[in-house]
Design an enzyme around this catalytic site. Structure first.
Site, PDB file in Angstrom:
ATOM      1  CG  ASP A  56      -1.842   1.141   1.341  1.00  0.00           C
ATOM      2  OD1 ASP A  56      -1.560   2.195   0.724  1.00  0.00           O
ATOM      3  OD2 ASP A  56      -2.863   1.024   2.035  1.00  0.00           O
ATOM      4  CE1 TYR A 150      -8.852   9.704  -9.128  1.00  0.00           C
ATOM      5  CE2 TYR A 150     -10.044  11.348 -10.409  1.00  0.00           C
ATOM      6  CZ  TYR A 150      -9.132  10.305 -10.346  1.00  0.00           C
ATOM      7  OH  TYR A 150      -8.508   9.867 -11.493  1.00  0.00           O
ATOM      8  CE1 TYR A 164       8.073  16.290  -1.522  1.00  0.00           C
ATOM      9  CE2 TYR A 164      10.067  15.082  -2.073  1.00  0.00           C
ATOM     10  CZ  TYR A 164       9.044  15.366  -1.186  1.00  0.00           C
ATOM     11  OH  TYR A 164       9.007  14.739   0.031  1.00  0.00           O
TER      12      TYR A 164
HETATM   13  P1  NAD Z   1      -7.334   1.285 -11.809  1.00  0.00           P
HETATM   14  O1  NAD Z   1      -8.252   1.269 -10.640  1.00  0.00           O
HETATM   15  O2  NAD Z   1      -7.500   0.232 -12.840  1.00  0.00           O
HETATM   16  O3  NAD Z   1      -5.827   1.273 -11.337  1.00  0.00           O
HETATM   17  C1  NAD Z   1      -5.379   1.847 -10.140  1.00  0.00           C
HETATM   18  C2  NAD Z   1      -4.456   0.852  -9.459  1.00  0.00           C
HETATM   19  O4  NAD Z   1      -3.917   1.436  -8.269  1.00  0.00           O
HETATM   20  C3  NAD Z   1      -5.181  -0.426  -9.041  1.00  0.00           C
HETATM   21  O5  NAD Z   1      -4.453  -1.563  -9.459  1.00  0.00           O
HETATM   22  C4  NAD Z   1      -5.233  -0.333  -7.512  1.00  0.00           C
HETATM   23  O6  NAD Z   1      -5.263  -1.594  -6.890  1.00  0.00           O
HETATM   24  C5  NAD Z   1      -3.979   0.467  -7.226  1.00  0.00           C
HETATM   25  N1  NAD Z   1      -3.998   1.166  -5.945  1.00  0.00           N
HETATM   26  C6  NAD Z   1      -4.952   2.013  -5.489  1.00  0.00           C
HETATM   27  N2  NAD Z   1      -4.626   2.463  -4.259  1.00  0.00           N
HETATM   28  C7  NAD Z   1      -3.430   1.889  -3.938  1.00  0.00           C
HETATM   29  C8  NAD Z   1      -2.575   1.961  -2.806  1.00  0.00           C
HETATM   30  N3  NAD Z   1      -2.876   2.700  -1.730  1.00  0.00           N
HETATM   31  N4  NAD Z   1      -1.412   1.254  -2.820  1.00  0.00           N
HETATM   32  C9  NAD Z   1      -1.077   0.493  -3.893  1.00  0.00           C
HETATM   33  N5  NAD Z   1      -1.857   0.389  -4.991  1.00  0.00           N
HETATM   34  C10 NAD Z   1      -3.021   1.071  -5.007  1.00  0.00           C
HETATM   35  O7  NAD Z   1      -7.494   2.734 -12.484  1.00  0.00           O
HETATM   36  P2  NAD Z   1      -6.767   3.337 -13.779  1.00  0.00           P
HETATM   37  O8  NAD Z   1      -7.822   3.796 -14.700  1.00  0.00           O
HETATM   38  O9  NAD Z   1      -5.728   2.416 -14.271  1.00  0.00           O
HETATM   39  O10 NAD Z   1      -6.079   4.636 -13.163  1.00  0.00           O
HETATM   40  C11 NAD Z   1      -4.690   4.682 -12.910  1.00  0.00           C
HETATM   41  C12 NAD Z   1      -4.286   6.101 -12.575  1.00  0.00           C
HETATM   42  O11 NAD Z   1      -4.596   6.966 -13.676  1.00  0.00           O
HETATM   43  C13 NAD Z   1      -4.996   6.669 -11.358  1.00  0.00           C
HETATM   44  O12 NAD Z   1      -4.084   7.444 -10.612  1.00  0.00           O
HETATM   45  C14 NAD Z   1      -6.071   7.559 -11.959  1.00  0.00           C
HETATM   46  O13 NAD Z   1      -6.367   8.635 -11.112  1.00  0.00           O
HETATM   47  C15 NAD Z   1      -5.383   8.039 -13.234  1.00  0.00           C
HETATM   48  N6  NAD Z   1      -6.392   8.421 -14.251  1.00  0.00           N
HETATM   49  C16 NAD Z   1      -7.040   7.470 -14.985  1.00  0.00           C
HETATM   50  C17 NAD Z   1      -7.980   7.875 -15.930  1.00  0.00           C
HETATM   51  C18 NAD Z   1      -8.707   6.893 -16.816  1.00  0.00           C
HETATM   52  O14 NAD Z   1      -9.546   7.321 -17.617  1.00  0.00           O
HETATM   53  N7  NAD Z   1      -8.423   5.609 -16.785  1.00  0.00           N
HETATM   54  C19 NAD Z   1      -8.285   9.240 -16.091  1.00  0.00           C
HETATM   55  C20 NAD Z   1      -7.616  10.156 -15.290  1.00  0.00           C
HETATM   56  C21 NAD Z   1      -6.650   9.759 -14.387  1.00  0.00           C
END
Ligand code: NAD
Ligand code: UDP
Length: 318
Positions: A56, A150, A164
């Site tokens: 985590d 979020y 940073y």
């Molecule tokens: P997702 O939920 O498929 O992937 C997120 C991953 O992070 C998951 O595998 C989850 O288990 C892991 N995770 C969450 N909290 C955690 C923690 N505390 N410690 C370790 N792992 C943790 O979602 P995604 O669509 O792949 O999004 C990935 C990133 O991209 C995110 O930061 C999201 O905010 C950003 N994002 C995605 C989109 C989109 O359209 N897919 C748009 C904007 C931003």
């Protein structure tokens, strides 16, 4: 380069891991599986270029050996309160992943003198009053709305990344990701693409939250990953939007998915499921990415949806 990717078992993190490995880099994946799945990275087991830590990121991160790049993607990403895998239902974890997780990831980058890239989001613009959204727009976000856990965590993460960069001289990048879709999205995370495709494949009416006049602009995952890689390799420290500017209303999007899949059950409106701070319009201005990265998306919506529907169809027979 040896690249730490937090959230590596998620939708984007797993595609990013694959892409970096094909570019000749090695990946250290980290995830706690809160919304991701081991299935997304199962094909990388035994690959010499991939290591994995179940951890985590809200807790102190220790990675043995030198890391050259840290890419912080760990965070729940679906806003849908009807799904247990959404950030309104994981509010504290979401704030911790965006705040403490960003702090810990930046700490790893600083200790290694590594490059850092933050996965930020179009959600930092809130329900935007400027359209399309340019990087210079400061946004219109409700600090206490359903989406605030979020939005505010990501806004904090951007501010911390810039701190940073400015104070410690860290070599940072910030990508503002707009709605992205493709294979390996969670079937049940409640985002509109998996919801609509799974409903259509099951011959059920598509659930439109509100009247469906709200718009989104959908980017296929391979385009997004290429844009992020170009940003990583660039010298740009200020945020860059990456997304597909083709804007479509949610109603038109539903009709398109029903047409492609051949679902004749239509749509159903769920007025109560539209959150108060659900953005009414969203479209990236990608002039900056075009100019400094020479990037623009290539995949049209119909081709991207066809590939994505194939993926979800394979989930039906499992
Ligand atoms: P997702 O939920 O498929 O992937 C997120 C991953 O992070 C998951 O595998 C989850 O288990 C892991 N995770 C969450 N909290 C955690 C923690 N505390 N410690 C370790 N792992 C943790 O979602 P995604 O669509 O792949 O999004 C990935 C990133 O991209 C995110 O930061 C999201 O905010 C950003 N994002 C995605 C989109 C989109 O359209 N897919 C748009 C904007 C931003
Ligand atoms: N939405 C919808 N039906 C669904 C899921 C989502 O109408 O079954 C709407 C949602 O209210 C939002 C848009 O589709 O206006 C995009 O939702 P998503 O969860 O994919 O991401 P967002 O862009 O809102 O973060």
């Amino acid at each position: 380069m040896r690249v730490l990717i937090t959230g590596a078992a998620g939708f984007l993190g797993s595609h990013l891991s694959d892409y970096l490995i094909t570019q000749g880099h090695s990946v250290v994946g980290m995830d706690n599986f809160v919304t991701g799945s081991p299935e997304n990275i199962a094909h990388l087991a035994g690959n010499q270029s991939f290591e994995f830590y179940e951890h985590d990121v809200s807790n102190y991160i220790f990675i043995p050996g030198k890391v050259d790049v840290v890419m912080h993607f760990a965070s729940p990403a679906s806003p849908n309160p009807a799904s247990p895998f959404s950030y309104p239902n994981l509010p504290i974890q979401t704030m911790k992943a965006g705040a403490l997780g960003t702090h810990n990831s930046l700490g790893v980058a600083k200790a290694n003198n590594a490059r850092f890239l933050l996965a930020s989001t179009s959600e930092i613009y809130g329900d935007p009053l400027e359209h399309p959204q340019k990087e210079t727009y400061w946004g219109h976000a409700d600090p206490i709305g359903f989406r605030s856990v979020y939005d505010e965590a990501k806004r904090f993460a951007e501010a911390l990344t810039m701190a940073y960069h400015r104070y410690h001289g860290l070599d940072t990048r910030i990508v503002r990701i707009f709605n992205t879709y493709g294979p390996r999205m969670r079937v049940d995370d409640g985002r509109v693409v998996p919801n609509f495709i799974m409903q259509a494949l099951n011959n059920k009416p598509l659930t439109i939250y509100g009247d469906g006049s709200q718009t989104r602009s959908f980017c296929y995952v391979s385009d997004l990953i290429e844009g992020i890689y170009l940003l990583l390799m660039s010298e740009e420290h200020l945020p860059v939007n990456i997304g597909n500017p083709q804007e479509i209303s949610i109603l038109q999007f539903a009709e398109e998915i029903n047409r492609i899949i051949g679902n004749s059950t239509g749509i159903v409106r769920k007025m109560d499921l539209r959150l108060g701070d659900d953005p009414q319009r969203r479209q990236p201005d990608i002039t900056k990415a075009k100019t400094i990265l020479n990037w623009e998306p290539k995949m049209d919506l119909q081709s991207g949806l066809a590939l994505t529907i194939d993926f979800f169809r394979s989930k039906l027979v499992q």
